[in-house]
Design a protein around this motif. Structure first.
Motif, short mmCIF file in Angstrom:
data_model
loop_
_atom_site.label_atom_id
_atom_site.label_comp_id
_atom_site.label_asym_id
_atom_site.label_seq_id
_atom_site.Cartn_x
_atom_site.Cartn_y
_atom_site.Cartn_z
N ASP A 53 -5.07 7.13 11.83
CA ASP A 53 -5.07 6.85 10.39
C ASP A 53 -3.64 6.61 9.91
OD1 ASP A 53 -7.78 7.04 10.01
OD2 ASP A 53 -7.73 9.13 9.37
N LEU A 54 -3.47 5.71 8.96
CA LEU A 54 -2.15 5.45 8.40
C LEU A 54 -1.66 6.68 7.66
CD1 LEU A 54 -2.67 1.86 6.96
CD2 LEU A 54 -1.40 2.49 9.00
N ASN A 66 1.36 4.02 -2.91
CA ASN A 66 0.77 5.34 -2.69
C ASN A 66 1.79 6.44 -2.46
OD1 ASN A 66 -2.34 5.32 -2.61
ND2 ASN A 66 -1.74 3.41 -1.66
N SER A 94 -13.20 7.07 7.58
CA SER A 94 -12.05 6.18 7.71
C SER A 94 -12.48 4.74 7.45
CB SER A 94 -11.45 6.26 9.11
OG SER A 94 -10.86 7.52 9.32
N TYR A 98 -7.39 3.46 7.27
CA TYR A 98 -7.04 4.25 6.10
C TYR A 98 -8.07 5.37 5.94
CZ TYR A 98 -4.73 -0.15 4.70
OH TYR A 98 -3.96 -1.28 4.65
N LYS A 150 1.08 6.55 12.46
CA LYS A 150 -0.36 6.83 12.49
C LYS A 150 -0.57 8.26 12.96
CE LYS A 150 -2.00 2.16 13.49
NZ LYS A 150 -2.78 1.34 14.45
N ARG A 210 -8.36 7.29 0.18
CA ARG A 210 -7.24 6.53 -0.36
C ARG A 210 -7.68 5.24 -1.04
NH1 ARG A 210 -2.40 8.29 -1.65
NH2 ARG A 210 -2.15 10.23 -0.55
N THR A 211 -8.96 4.95 -1.03
CA THR A 211 -9.43 3.67 -1.56
C THR A 211 -10.52 3.91 -2.62
OG1 THR A 211 -11.35 3.30 -0.13
CG2 THR A 211 -9.20 2.82 0.83
N PHE A 213 0.84 -1.21 0.00
CA PHE A 213 0.00 0.00 0.00
C PHE A 213 0.87 1.25 0.00
CE2 PHE A 213 -1.84 3.40 2.66
CZ PHE A 213 -2.96 3.72 1.92
N TYR A 262 -5.63 -1.77 10.75
CA TYR A 262 -5.16 -0.64 9.97
C TYR A 262 -6.33 0.25 9.59
CZ TYR A 262 -1.10 -3.54 9.78
OH TYR A 262 -0.05 -4.31 10.15
#
Lengths: 167, 183
Positions: A84-85, A47, B78, B91, A80, B95-96, A43, B89
């Protein structure tokens, strides 16, 4: 059309040489990815790398990613921001040479220019020197984020090799 | 003059038919608040199955049948993927590709401007490109229900999701799409 890029190799030989960055203004934390999860490496590679021509792993199969992320020499950490990543770095331990390579390091675009890169690099260097290593090294090139080289230098890393390549 | 009108109607008849399909798909989408379904997902040849609930806009809860009790939850902003072997995780949904697939208004807007492709008289397919992702949405050509999507990113990762046993507008518990805790 070929492009000329400059690649710098940097190193830091002691934790005492580390110049810690100021803390970011946002709530953030760093975590090791355990158990290994190739989706995380993939990922971030995709990205973060799409703006910086990270292309060599685009053809990797799922099997290739699993093999890479489960290599015992590799530690993957994630940053994080409010859970959130936001970014990641990969540390590869070269035991025979007693050194750690920062193999990949990057933030998602929306988290750039917020002092998070300095915080994450400080953490990466600290984590590295927790192992019995003589140096931590990284290479960065002119295709990487414009602040990448400055960040490495600002943390106390020194350029020990420079090369110009055409890709 | 009569002949001229007749000719116009004949020439435009297929378009009128397709416009009607689009309208029916849009009307159907407009009537949906939430969808519950079983899914089969094929990611680069690997098959996963499970149950999902979607609530527009951008909320989803999926429980996978195997895979360490994997769950996937979006609260609209999110997206969390959690497994019981400790992976958690979160995200940003932007982003998706789900950022688009789970946005009914976005889909309707795209459908209005796109040319549909009818496949084997069974599926109606719309293709659009967003943030370097190719996204395909499929509807049933008979009842105009959403039946799946396919995403292909610039790195050729192919994800095909097929929906079945679909139920519309179920009563859902409050906080159904609340993100799960880390532990």
């Amino acid at each position: 059309m070929k492009e000329t890029i400059v690649r710098n190799y940097l190193e830091i030989k002691s934790i005492n040489c580390l110049i810690e960055s100021v803390s970011p203004q946002v709530e953030c934390s760093t975590h090791i990815v355990k158990p290994d999860d190739f989706q995380i490496n993939k990922f971030f590679y995709k990205n973060v790398g799409k703006k910086h021509k990270w292309i060599d792993r685009l053809t990797w199969s799922e099997k290739d990613w699993i093999k890479y992320s489960s290599d015992p020499r590799l530690d993957t950490y994630i940053l994080k921001v409010k859970d959130d990543l936001a970014g990641y770095f990969e540390l590869i331990f070269h035991s025979k040479l007693q050194e750690i390579e920062i193999a990949y390091f990057g933030l998602l675009e929306e988290y750039q220019n917020k002092k998070l890169g300095g915080y994450m690099l400080t953490t990466a260097i600290k984590k590295s020197f927790k192992k019995d290593v003589k140096r931590v090294w990284v290479h960065t090139c002119s295709l990487d984020h414009k602040n990448a080289l400055d960040n490495y230098l600002a943390r106390g890393m020194k350029i020990y090799k420079k090369e110009t390549i055409r890709i | 003059m009569k002949r001229f009108f007749l000719l116009l109607i004949i020439i435009n008849f297929p378009n009128l038919g397709l416009a009607a399909i689009k309208d029916k798909i849009i009307n159907n989408l407009n009537s949906i608040e939430n969808l519950s379904f079983k899914f089969e997902q094929n990611i680069n040849g690997k098959i996963e199955t499970g149950d999902c609930v979607i609530q527009y806009p951008k909320k989803i809860f999926c429980r996978y049948d195997k895979l360490n009790n994997k769950i996937l939850v979006s609260n609209g902003t999110s997206l969390v993927i959690k497994t019981n072997n400790g992976n958690y995780y979160r995200y940003r949904i932007e982003r998706t590709p789900l950022n688009y697939i789970l946005d009914k208004n976005f889909l309707i807007q795209e459908i209005q401007n796109l040319k549909e492709r009818v496949v084997d008289n069974k599926f109606v397919n719309f293709t659009f490109f967003k943030n370097e992702n190719e996204i395909n949405i499929f509807f049933d050509a008979q009842n105009y229900e959403l039946i799946g999507w396919q995403t292909l990113d610039i790195y050729q990762n192919l994800n095909i999701t097929y929906l079945y046993t679909i139920r519309k507008n179920q009563i859902l518990e409050k906080n159904f799409f609340k993100l799960p805790p880390i532990n």
